[in-house]
Design an enzyme around this catalytic site. Structure first.
Site, PDB file in Angstrom:
ATOM      1  N   ASN A 107       4.923  -3.806  -4.028  1.00  0.00           N
ATOM      2  CA  ASN A 107       4.476  -2.518  -4.548  1.00  0.00           C
ATOM      3  C   ASN A 107       5.596  -1.867  -5.363  1.00  0.00           C
ATOM      4  O   ASN A 107       6.777  -2.072  -5.076  1.00  0.00           O
ATOM      5  CB  ASN A 107       4.096  -1.595  -3.374  1.00  0.00           C
ATOM      6  CG  ASN A 107       3.548  -0.267  -3.840  1.00  0.00           C
ATOM      7  OD1 ASN A 107       2.713  -0.208  -4.751  1.00  0.00           O
ATOM      8  ND2 ASN A 107       4.019   0.817  -3.239  1.00  0.00           N
ATOM      9  N   HIS A 109       7.127   1.795  -6.495  1.00  0.00           N
ATOM     10  CA  HIS A 109       7.050   3.211  -6.139  1.00  0.00           C
ATOM     11  C   HIS A 109       8.077   3.987  -6.964  1.00  0.00           C
ATOM     12  O   HIS A 109       9.238   3.584  -7.055  1.00  0.00           O
ATOM     13  CB  HIS A 109       7.317   3.406  -4.635  1.00  0.00           C
ATOM     14  CG  HIS A 109       7.089   4.823  -4.209  1.00  0.00           C
ATOM     15  ND1 HIS A 109       5.826   5.321  -3.966  1.00  0.00           N
ATOM     16  CD2 HIS A 109       7.955   5.856  -4.048  1.00  0.00           C
ATOM     17  CE1 HIS A 109       5.928   6.606  -3.647  1.00  0.00           C
ATOM     18  NE2 HIS A 109       7.203   6.956  -3.689  1.00  0.00           N
TER      19      HIS A 109
END
Ligand code: GRF
Length: 196
Positions: A107, A109
């Site tokens: 992911n 971020h």
């Protein structure tokens, strides 16, 4: 390059600038990879990048009942995929998918985790909070996805300064530039470790 390209699955919800950065890195042979599918959880501008590059695209509506959403997502991702990249994907990843692909989901971020992560911390909200707290630096993080929200093992981070005159928009732009570069570098490191 004689090794076969690594296969990627991209999950998006927004403008898809990270998807575009990967498509570009593949086109310029910086990255020996193939995007086998782009999946979005809503109608979003990012799908155009998939269409332009002839990448198979699947829309899985985030409003589906959770079980159906999980089933559809699970079905859309092939067993052969080497890495699943959450590039601005705003839905929570179903637990069964995390269990099926351990250490294969990453992911992005837009903060220096563990700061400014967790439930509700996404997009401009992150940058607003950073500015409000008068932080002098911020940045972006790439991490493995575990069962928590923004809690998985950190793979790489890049830092940028925060200026007094920054707005959430200017800070976001500065971070995104770094994020694209960090993402490509991280993918090269994860997928072709022998290149280093
Ligand atoms: C990125 O800033 C990423 O950090 C966050 O969502 C944004 C996605 O941007 N998770 P884009 O859709 O790739 O342009």
């Amino acid at each position: 390059m004689n090794t076969p390209p690594a296969t990627l699955t991209l999950l998006i919800s927004g403008s898809g600038s990270n998807l575009a950065a990967i498509i570009n890195a593949i086109a310029h042979k910086r990255l020996n990879a193939r995007i086998e599918r782009v999946i979005a959880d809503r109608d979003c501008a990012g799908k155009q990048h998939a269409f332009s590059a002839d990448i198979p695209f699947t829309l899985i509506d985030r409003h589906l009942p959770p079980n159906e959403f999980a089933e559809a997502l699970n079905h859309a991702i092939s067993e052969q995929t080497n890495l699943i990249v959450l590039a601005g994907f705003l839905s929570i990843i179903p637990k069964r998918l995390i269990a099926r692909f351990p250490k294969k989901i990453i992911n992005l971020h837009p903060s220096l985790l563990p700061k400014y992560g967790g439930m509700g911390m996404y997009g401009k909200k992150v940058h607003q909070a950073v500015i409000k707290a008068k932080e002098q630096e911020s940045g972006c993080t790439i991490h493995y996805v575990d069962q928590g929200i923004d809690t998985g093992e950190i793979i790489a981070q890049a830092r940028v300064p925060v200026y007094l005159q920054d707005t959430p928009e200017t800070l976001q732009q500065r971070i995104q530039k770094q994020e694209h570069e960090l993402l490509i570098h991280t993918l090269i490191t994860l997928l072709h470790p022998k290149a280093f």
